[in-house]
Design a protein around this motif. Structure first.
Motif, mmCIF file in Angstrom:
data_model
loop_
_atom_site.group_PDB
_atom_site.id
_atom_site.type_symbol
_atom_site.label_atom_id
_atom_site.label_comp_id
_atom_site.label_asym_id
_atom_site.label_seq_id
_atom_site.Cartn_x
_atom_site.Cartn_y
_atom_site.Cartn_z
ATOM 1 N N LEU A 29 0.819 -1.215 0.000
ATOM 2 C CA LEU A 29 0.000 0.000 0.000
ATOM 3 C C LEU A 29 0.855 1.268 0.000
ATOM 4 O O LEU A 29 0.355 2.344 -0.297
ATOM 5 C CB LEU A 29 -0.933 0.002 1.219
ATOM 6 N N LYS A 30 2.131 1.130 0.381
ATOM 7 C CA LYS A 30 3.057 2.268 0.413
ATOM 8 C C LYS A 30 2.624 3.328 1.430
ATOM 9 O O LYS A 30 2.785 4.533 1.203
ATOM 10 C CB LYS A 30 3.186 2.922 -0.973
ATOM 11 N N ALA A 31 2.072 2.889 2.570
ATOM 12 C CA ALA A 31 1.687 3.830 3.631
ATOM 13 C C ALA A 31 2.950 4.317 4.335
ATOM 14 O O ALA A 31 3.699 3.509 4.890
ATOM 15 C CB ALA A 31 0.739 3.158 4.611
ATOM 16 N N HIS A 32 3.168 5.608 4.322
ATOM 17 C CA HIS A 32 4.397 6.161 4.915
ATOM 18 C C HIS A 32 4.244 6.353 6.421
ATOM 19 O O HIS A 32 5.094 5.911 7.197
ATOM 20 C CB HIS A 32 4.741 7.490 4.245
ATOM 21 N N TYR A 33 3.171 7.012 6.841
ATOM 22 C CA TYR A 33 2.966 7.295 8.269
ATOM 23 C C TYR A 33 2.104 6.182 8.872
ATOM 24 O O TYR A 33 0.878 6.291 8.946
ATOM 25 C CB TYR A 33 2.304 8.661 8.459
ATOM 26 N N TYR A 34 2.756 5.123 9.272
ATOM 27 C CA TYR A 34 2.061 3.941 9.817
ATOM 28 C C TYR A 34 2.758 3.492 11.086
ATOM 29 O O TYR A 34 3.971 3.292 11.109
ATOM 30 C CB TYR A 34 2.074 2.802 8.786
ATOM 31 N N VAL A 35 1.985 3.343 12.167
ATOM 32 C CA VAL A 35 2.539 2.905 13.438
ATOM 33 C C VAL A 35 1.613 1.835 14.021
ATOM 34 O O VAL A 35 0.383 1.918 13.887
ATOM 35 C CB VAL A 35 2.696 4.095 14.424
#
Length: 368
Positions: free
Chosen positions: A233-239
């Protein structure tokens, strides 16, 4: 011994030095307990017994002791005898670091050097960062339904087989622990712990809360999802903190599409489901995560966390007044709370502590 001369993973687990280290870790700060004292009285004999069980693959998981805890919610905890905890530590010492090295950086649950505060700090940093941009950013909050009670054994063991295709002995040991043949850990979909009697629990799903290996394997299973979110998905801001996940993005439509894709991945790949806490909302209005309400530029404890903290402080104050605990125990708890307060906006809570806890403690000391 493996054909290339290197020790197999199972051999490293039952290596004498590793078993001795596992014993020390399992017994750490628990030397006074009767099961530890009993095991320690015949230490060499007991470690040899474990070693032989692993060498000959005759190890069987001991019986679990069951009890409930109510923080942060009612959970069924299953505790093993000390002998089995030594085995769990022996596995952990040889496997955890290697598994951990393959995980994404921003996974914070049950990992050395991570934890709730660092997870909240990272989310606060990102919220502050995106709040400076022209677009009003949104968050997607995801939560896996009854995660520990619903982990699919075949899926989990399949992930381990893909990571350790040539470690037959290790895979036998993990299957023995995961597919425990005398105690079911799983719940039917949509059911709570107190709605299902032991006779109706499921054998094919679930991991016992309380096991060291359960914490490790819980991350292994959801790391599969992490890799999908980050690389597909290329999610950058993921925690992520265990089964609680947050994604930030400027476009709510993208987050809605990702939610559908993540839910599909969970359902079909991991045989898990999202619960009804899954939401999309504006970052500027705050995000509830790991006991904090996180905003751009600051965070504060949730009302629920404050209530629990106050109740706990009152309780230890009462115990201290009745001489049930010493000041060292009080100080240890209070310092951990002060540490949490220092890292968030908590003026009101600090004022409450100074008026209701510190003052009363001094008063009791003066009366003494």
């Amino acid at each position: 011994m493996a054909c290339d001369g290197k020790m197999s993973l199972l051999e490293r687990i039952y290596d004498w030095e590793n078993l001795l280290n596992a014993y020390n870790e399992a017994a750490n700060e628990k030397w006074y307990r009767s099961d530890v004292v009993k095991f320690s009285a015949n230490l060499e004999e007991n470690l040899i017994s474990i070693q032989n069980d692993l060498i000959w693959r005759s190890y069987e998981v001991g019986r679990y002791r069951e009890f409930y805890v109510y923080e942060p919610k009612k959970r069924l905890v299953m505790a093993l005898d000390f002998r089995d905890r030594v085995v769990q530590w022996a596995i952990y010492l040889q496997v955890n670091k290697e598994l951990d090295n393959g995980m994404i950086f921003h996974s914070y649950g049950c990992r050395v050097g991570k934890g709730t505060l660092r997870a909240a700090n990272r989310l606060e940093y990102w919220c502050t960062l995106v709040d400076r941009k022209e677009t009003d950013w949104r968050y997607l909050k995801l939560d896996v339904a009854k995660y520990f009670y619903r982990v699919d054994h075949n899926v989990l063991l399949g992930i381990l087989r893909s990571k350790y295709p040539d470690e037959e002995g290790f895979l036998w040991l993990m299957e023995t622990i995961v597919n425990c043949d005398h105690t079911p850990f799983g719940l039917p979909p949509g059911k709570n712990v107190d709605e299902v009697p032991p006779s109706e629990r499921l054998f094919e799903v679930g991991m016992p809360i309380g096991n060291l290996t359960s914490q490790m394997l819980a991350n292994v299973c959801l790391d599969d999802l992490d890799q999908y979110i980050k690389h597909e998905l290329k999610a950058h801001y993921y925690v992520r903190y265990m089964d609680d996940m947050i994604i930030l993005h400027p476009d709510a439509k993208v987050l809605n599409r990702w939610k559908i894709l993540i839910e599909g991945y969970l359902n079909h790949r991991l045989k898990l489901e999202l619960n009804n806490k899954t939401t999309i909302g504006p970052v500027a209005k705050g995000i509830t995560f790991v006991g904090y309400r996180v905003y751009p530029g600051y965070k504060k404890l949730t009302k629920k966390s404050v209530r629990k903290m106050k109740a706990r402080m009152r309780y230890i104050q009462k115990e201290y007044a009745e001489r049930l605990i010493d000041f060292d125990a009080v100080n240890q708890t209070m310092q951990s709370y002060f540490g949490m307060m220092r890292h968030c906006s908590s003026y009101g809570l600090q004022e409450w502590v100074s008026q209701h806890i510190v003052f009363r403690h001094r008063e009791e000391a003066n009366d003494g």
